[in-house]
Design a protein around this motif. Structure first.
Motif, mmCIF file in Angstrom:
data_model
loop_
_atom_site.group_PDB
_atom_site.id
_atom_site.type_symbol
_atom_site.label_atom_id
_atom_site.label_comp_id
_atom_site.label_asym_id
_atom_site.label_seq_id
_atom_site.Cartn_x
_atom_site.Cartn_y
_atom_site.Cartn_z
ATOM 1 N N HIS A 195 0.825 -1.227 0.000
ATOM 2 C CA HIS A 195 0.000 0.000 0.000
ATOM 3 C C HIS A 195 0.858 1.274 0.000
ATOM 4 O O HIS A 195 0.550 2.244 -0.706
ATOM 5 C CB HIS A 195 -0.921 -0.032 1.221
ATOM 6 C CG HIS A 195 -1.899 1.091 1.284
ATOM 7 N ND1 HIS A 195 -3.041 1.124 0.515
ATOM 8 C CD2 HIS A 195 -1.903 2.225 2.013
ATOM 9 C CE1 HIS A 195 -3.713 2.240 0.777
ATOM 10 N NE2 HIS A 195 -3.045 2.932 1.687
ATOM 11 N N HIS B 48 1.185 4.616 -2.479
ATOM 12 C CA HIS B 48 1.167 6.062 -2.169
ATOM 13 C C HIS B 48 2.404 6.769 -2.749
ATOM 14 O O HIS B 48 2.313 7.903 -3.205
ATOM 15 C CB HIS B 48 1.096 6.286 -0.654
ATOM 16 C CG HIS B 48 -0.301 6.205 -0.095
ATOM 17 N ND1 HIS B 48 -1.339 6.987 -0.567
ATOM 18 C CD2 HIS B 48 -0.834 5.444 0.897
ATOM 19 C CE1 HIS B 48 -2.447 6.711 0.120
ATOM 20 N NE2 HIS B 48 -2.176 5.776 1.005
ATOM 21 N N SER C 209 -0.572 9.437 6.223
ATOM 22 C CA SER C 209 -1.963 9.024 6.009
ATOM 23 C C SER C 209 -2.628 8.772 7.354
ATOM 24 O O SER C 209 -2.096 9.144 8.400
ATOM 25 C CB SER C 209 -1.980 7.762 5.151
ATOM 26 O OG SER C 209 -1.499 6.675 5.897
ATOM 27 N N ASP D 291 -6.736 7.198 -0.448
ATOM 28 C CA ASP D 291 -6.655 5.862 -1.040
ATOM 29 C C ASP D 291 -7.402 5.773 -2.378
ATOM 30 O O ASP D 291 -8.533 6.242 -2.501
ATOM 31 C CB ASP D 291 -7.224 4.829 -0.058
ATOM 32 C CG ASP D 291 -6.282 4.627 1.119
ATOM 33 O OD1 ASP D 291 -5.140 5.114 1.057
ATOM 34 O OD2 ASP D 291 -6.702 3.986 2.100
HETATM 35 ZN ZN ZN Z 1 -3.488 4.904 2.312
#
Ligand code: ZN
Ligand code: KG4
Length: 352
Positions: A114, A118, A139, A313
């Motif tokens: 993940h 980003h 985040s 996201d």
């Molecule tokens: Zn995220």
């Protein structure tokens, strides 16, 4: 070789997202089904509720992403999916859907970290920075300073020891009776507030630390907020309460951005890298964006921040992060499983 099409799926938290990109970094579709309204009433994400919602909408998200991209399922060349980190149930939904899609069409599957997503969220911008660079990912779940030497070659320089920056925004917002998630509302209110009225601490100022700590900021805000409220007259004076909240928001935003700049400047000095890529939901913050751009101009450091829509996201970033893995044939085994605490890849791909 003509550009190849990648279908990407992201389901690590409370957004079910699907997108189609190609290996030239063109973006054909970007679908996000957010569950914010569902989790709002609980004041935070409820993992079990999130999993069920993902199951309900994942098929439709993918269908819509393919339709908007005008790509048939049979024209997809690979499927990319967030493997972790994130919530176990939600991750599992995306991973299983992606596996099924890849298996049925006999195309490769790529598991994406993940945070690498980003980092790559702004990689389709014109003149995107090339590795190596420092990455600051801020985040709701992470606040990390990373050294990015290329896809799959990421080192942690520093990270939060407790709350993430987004978490500090969200928890403070909740404390003052604002909605969930609070980051955006705090940002909007901060524009009308006085950033000098309260002082919140910057933790871990000591010389060498590249780590962050935001739980003290939240506690300090709580203590000062309750002190003001206990004075009494605020209960009947709505506009004074509004001013108090706006001032708190302005001071909170100020201290978080100051802490991020302080540690990022150290990371840049330590690594000698003159390039910085920022990503994650908090990079949508307006003060963060303007302050980091000004700082970069002053210090002669190139700074890259994604467009607003790619800060929080989304699946486009997962597709973009998968491109280099696709190009060198680094695919996931059919046994790949959702990994809630997936470590960052430090030496997965050599020169791409
Ligand atoms: Zn995220
Ligand atoms: O990257 P993201 O969508 O999800 C995670 O991977 O955690 O980030 C969500 C976080 C939330 O904490 C939200 O409050 C914060 O990003 N956020 C903001 C802003 N927009 C979203 N924080 C500060 N200012 C904003 N404008």
């Amino acid at each position: 070789m003509p550009a190849q099409k990648i279908l990407a799926i992201e389901s690590s938290c409370d957004e079910c997202a699907a997108a189609v990109v190609d290996t030239e970094r063109n973006i054909f579709s970007d679908v996000i089904h957010t569950q914010i309204d569902i989790h709002k009433r609980f004041g935070g994400v409820v993992p079990e509720v999130a999993s069920r919602e993902h199951i309900k909408v994942v098929h439709e998200c993918v269908q819509t992403a393919l339709e908007r991209a005008k790509v048939k399922a049979s024209e997809v060349d690979a499927v990319a999916v967030t493997q972790g980190p994130g919530l176990a149930g939600p991750l599992m939904v995306g991973v299983h859907f992606a596996k099924g899609f890849a298996l049925a069409r006999e195309i490769p599957l790529i598991g994406v970290h993940h945070l690498e997503g980003h980092i790559q969220a702004s990689s389709s911008m014109p003149n995107a920075l090339e590795a190596p660079f420092v990455a600051l990912i801020v985040s709701g779940g992470h606040t990390s300073l990373l050294r990015f030497d290329g896809p799959g070659r990421i080192q942690i320089l520093g990270q939060t020891l407790d709350d993430a920056a987004g978490e500090a925004f969200d928890k403070s917002a909740k404390l003052m009776g604002l909605g969930y998630p609070g980051g955006r509302e705090v940002d909007e209110r901060a524009e009308r507030g006085d950033p000098q009225r309260f002082v919140f601490p910057i933790a871990l100022r000591q010389k060498d630390s590249l780590d962050f700590s935001f739980s003290g900021v939240k506690t300090s805000l709580r203590v000062q907020y309750q002190k003001e409220v206990s004075k009494g007259q605020l209960a009947t004076d709505e506009s004074a309460h509004d001013t108090l909240v706006n001032d708190m928001c302005a001071c909170l935003r100020r201290v978080i951005v100051d802490a991020l700049i302080l540690k990022t400047e150290r990371a840049v000095k330590k690594t000698g890298l003159q390039k910085l890529v920022i990503g994650g939901g908090v990079s949508a913050n307006s003060l963060l964006r303007s302050e980091f751009m000004n700082w970069g101009a002053r210090k002669n450091i190139e700074v890259q921040i994604p467009e607003h829509r790619y800060c929080t996201d989304n699946a486009v970033m997962i597709g973009l992060a998968a491109i280099d893995y696709f190009k060198v044939g680094s695919f996931a085994a059919p046994s790949m499983s959702a990994t809630p605490s997936l470590p960052l890849p430090s030496s997965l791909l050599q020169e791409v």
